[in-house]
Design a protein around this motif. Sequence first.
Motif, PDB file in Angstrom:
ATOM      1  N   SER A 170       0.831  -1.209   0.000  1.00  0.00           N
ATOM      2  CA  SER A 170       0.000   0.000   0.000  1.00  0.00           C
ATOM      3  C   SER A 170       0.869   1.264   0.000  1.00  0.00           C
ATOM      4  CB  SER A 170      -0.984   0.010   1.172  1.00  0.00           C
ATOM      5  OG  SER A 170      -0.316  -0.110   2.372  1.00  0.00           O
ATOM      6  N   THR A 171       2.109   1.145   0.494  1.00  0.00           N
ATOM      7  CA  THR A 171       3.034   2.292   0.459  1.00  0.00           C
ATOM      8  C   THR A 171       3.477   2.576  -0.986  1.00  0.00           C
ATOM      9  OG1 THR A 171       3.848   1.670   2.646  1.00  0.00           O
ATOM     10  CG2 THR A 171       5.251   3.154   1.372  1.00  0.00           C
ATOM     11  N   ILE A 172       3.689   1.492  -1.770  1.00  0.00           N
ATOM     12  CA  ILE A 172       4.212   1.700  -3.140  1.00  0.00           C
ATOM     13  C   ILE A 172       3.108   1.581  -4.206  1.00  0.00           C
ATOM     14  CG2 ILE A 172       6.590   1.041  -2.625  1.00  0.00           C
ATOM     15  CD1 ILE A 172       6.017  -1.807  -3.355  1.00  0.00           C
ATOM     16  N   ASN A 173       1.858   1.485  -3.754  1.00  0.00           N
ATOM     17  CA  ASN A 173       0.730   1.344  -4.683  1.00  0.00           C
ATOM     18  C   ASN A 173       0.314   2.716  -5.243  1.00  0.00           C
ATOM     19  OD1 ASN A 173      -1.572   0.600  -6.055  1.00  0.00           O
ATOM     20  ND2 ASN A 173      -2.805   0.246  -4.218  1.00  0.00           N
ATOM     21  N   THR A 174       0.966   3.101  -6.349  1.00  0.00           N
ATOM     22  CA  THR A 174       0.640   4.389  -6.980  1.00  0.00           C
ATOM     23  C   THR A 174       0.036   4.133  -8.360  1.00  0.00           C
ATOM     24  OG1 THR A 174       2.912   4.510  -7.799  1.00  0.00           O
ATOM     25  CG2 THR A 174       2.435   5.680  -5.748  1.00  0.00           C
ATOM     26  N   ILE A 175      -0.507   5.174  -8.951  1.00  0.00           N
ATOM     27  CA  ILE A 175      -1.245   5.059 -10.220  1.00  0.00           C
ATOM     28  C   ILE A 175      -0.352   4.595 -11.374  1.00  0.00           C
ATOM     29  CG2 ILE A 175      -0.953   7.449 -11.033  1.00  0.00           C
ATOM     30  CD1 ILE A 175      -4.347   5.678 -10.932  1.00  0.00           C
ATOM     31  N   ASP A 176       0.967   4.810 -11.250  1.00  0.00           N
ATOM     32  CA  ASP A 176       1.864   4.528 -12.379  1.00  0.00           C
ATOM     33  C   ASP A 176       2.524   3.148 -12.327  1.00  0.00           C
ATOM     34  OD1 ASP A 176       3.191   5.314 -10.129  1.00  0.00           O
ATOM     35  OD2 ASP A 176       4.837   6.308 -11.186  1.00  0.00           O
ATOM     36  N   VAL A 177       2.086   2.277 -11.373  1.00  0.00           N
ATOM     37  CA  VAL A 177       2.690   0.934 -11.335  1.00  0.00           C
ATOM     38  C   VAL A 177       1.618  -0.149 -11.422  1.00  0.00           C
ATOM     39  CG1 VAL A 177       4.785   1.553 -10.052  1.00  0.00           C
ATOM     40  CG2 VAL A 177       2.753   0.879  -8.787  1.00  0.00           C
ATOM     41  N   ASN A 178       2.013  -1.303 -11.978  1.00  0.00           N
ATOM     42  CA  ASN A 178       1.113  -2.454 -12.074  1.00  0.00           C
ATOM     43  C   ASN A 178       1.576  -3.488 -11.040  1.00  0.00           C
ATOM     44  OD1 ASN A 178      -0.561  -4.555 -12.848  1.00  0.00           O
ATOM     45  ND2 ASN A 178       0.634  -5.098 -14.651  1.00  0.00           N
ATOM     46  N   ILE A 179       0.724  -3.717 -10.023  1.00  0.00           N
ATOM     47  CA  ILE A 179       1.066  -4.661  -8.946  1.00  0.00           C
ATOM     48  C   ILE A 179       0.180  -5.898  -9.067  1.00  0.00           C
ATOM     49  CG2 ILE A 179       1.228  -5.015  -6.444  1.00  0.00           C
ATOM     50  CD1 ILE A 179       1.502  -1.991  -6.094  1.00  0.00           C
ATOM     51  N   ILE A 180       0.805  -7.087  -9.079  1.00  0.00           N
ATOM     52  CA  ILE A 180       0.039  -8.349  -9.125  1.00  0.00           C
ATOM     53  C   ILE A 180       0.503  -9.230  -7.968  1.00  0.00           C
ATOM     54  CG2 ILE A 180      -0.750 -10.264 -10.561  1.00  0.00           C
ATOM     55  CD1 ILE A 180       0.289  -8.877 -12.996  1.00  0.00           C
ATOM     56  N   THR A 181      -0.442  -9.888  -7.294  1.00  0.00           N
ATOM     57  CA  THR A 181      -0.077 -10.784  -6.197  1.00  0.00           C
ATOM     58  C   THR A 181      -0.640 -12.185  -6.434  1.00  0.00           C
ATOM     59  OG1 THR A 181      -2.023 -10.521  -4.748  1.00  0.00           O
ATOM     60  CG2 THR A 181      -0.346  -8.805  -4.609  1.00  0.00           C
ATOM     61  N   ALA A 182       0.081 -13.199  -5.952  1.00  0.00           N
ATOM     62  CA  ALA A 182      -0.432 -14.582  -5.911  1.00  0.00           C
ATOM     63  C   ALA A 182      -0.442 -14.967  -4.445  1.00  0.00           C
ATOM     64  CB  ALA A 182       0.487 -15.511  -6.696  1.00  0.00           C
ATOM     65  N   GLU A 183      -1.635 -15.289  -3.910  1.00  0.00           N
ATOM     66  CA  GLU A 183      -1.761 -15.548  -2.472  1.00  0.00           C
ATOM     67  C   GLU A 183      -2.551 -16.825  -2.216  1.00  0.00           C
ATOM     68  OE1 GLU A 183      -2.941 -11.836  -0.308  1.00  0.00           O
ATOM     69  OE2 GLU A 183      -2.906 -10.966  -2.312  1.00  0.00           O
TER      70      GLU A 183
END
Length: 567
Positions: A340-353
């Motif tokens: 959530s600290t690095i979750n900005t509009i210009d990055v694509n974040i994907i998680t496998a949980e």
Amino acid sequence: MTTKIGQLLVNNHLITEEHLGKALELQKKEGGRLGSNLVKLGFISEEKLVAFLSQQYGVPAVNLSDYKIDNSLIKFIPVEVAQKYMMMPVARLGATLTVAMVDPSNVFAIDDVKFMTGYNVEPVVAAESAIRNTITEYYGQTDALQTAMDSFKMEEGELLDFVQEEGEDVDLGELKQAVEEVPVVKLVNLILSEAINRGSSDIHLEPYEKIFRVRYRIDGVLYDIMKPPPKLRAALSSRIKIMSQLDIAERRLPQDGRIKLKIKGREVDLRVSTLPTLFGEKIVMRILDKGSLVLDLTKLGFEQSALKDFEEAISSPFGMVLVTGPTGSGKTTTLYSALSTINTIDVNIITAEDPVEYNLMGINQVQVKEEIGLTFASALRSFLRQDPDIIMVGEIRDFETAEIAVKAALTGHLVLSTLHTNDAPSTISRLLNMGIEPFLVSASVVLILAQRLCRKVCSQCKEEDKVSTQALVNIGFSEEEAKTIKCFKGKGCSTCSDTGYKGRIALYEVMPVKDEIKELILEGASAAEVKKAAVKVGMKTLRMSGLTKIKEEVTTLEEVMRVTFGD
């Protein structure tokens, strides 16, 4: 209290024969002790009754409202025993335990406590109402749960008598009907709402041969909460399985499900796991309360320099950041806070949980399903075709996942993941043992963080604790520091349910993989050598982090010893 006492009261002109007859009649109808029935009918005051018993048996009478009972005494007598005999431990001197009793002539009760505790028992007499109030206050059995339990005092032929022993055939039609009955629904709702109100992280429903118990995990420690009648185990577990959309007919195989609840306007998710045991299904529910999720790195327990190192690592354009620790040590919270600290509009974040614990806006979360072939490794492979900037893998469990994660970290992606290791330096050894080449580990890993959760001292009942200088030196303080440190503990209050602790904070061991560490990895150095070098360049171990928390008056010596090893 026997009729002998009643006759003695008559002989001493404190009640009449008529009074005694009416009290005995009420006792036949409603049960209860003779003394409390005499008080209930207004034939004698509690004060007079207590004074008479004190004189009759030659034991002191005590007023429990004058006592501040030490919480350490409560563990000597379980709540069921205290309620059965109407007794309360009030003091301990050497090998003698002083116990307040309604009936100090009850030798069976005294022998039971002697056998259970190994102490000599010195009875004193107290009013029944005072003992009831004290049991409620100190044992923390809430009125709501007690009322629900009382409603299950079953008589012959009542609603749930049909529930049979596990292993025998159960009529599913009858079971479905039983789980929808108001008392069962009410008890399940109370168990869930009480757990959420008390801030529990897990609820355990455990069937044994003769008892069925409910425990809550609060601040990392399990507490016994209640013991519903064993006859209810099939109805309660089936009710929970229906709520989690599981198969109530399948009682031989483990099952996993979820329950979504709305309590006081906030949504709470429960992760449900059932496990067939010898005497029925054990159910564990993990409470995922988004409202209590702290996603602020500055509030998790990081010290300033460690936080700076961690924030620098998660801001890297590529590389691997690993969070390690045992199950339940808060790794997921740390990773979610980092995302959530690095979750900005210009990055694509994907998680496998496995499983997805909380839904986070702006992050693409994938639920791993091994039974259909969607493993961490296959999800990770697919992610690389999804143009990601940041990838989070719930856990690195095998060589295949580790290999793909390392390659992703080396090809311009920031990879965050977890491993189950005891400390940061031994994570290097774990990756090498999995089969990853030393040069790939040293090139890809940017930072390793190990963590533990320890309980915080309750701020409402915090008081100074006298700890010897030697004990402080033994745990790791220098002699000079040990002489100046003040230790604190919670004496127990209603806020912390008399535990002395409220809430938890993380201890962190943050190891940036600097040049000195990279060289040691390439040389194949042991975890002990890596640790020594890391401490030399400024890493604080978990134990050191714990010592800081003691100095800051946040936690206790016992807690730090419980969750960390000596360095």
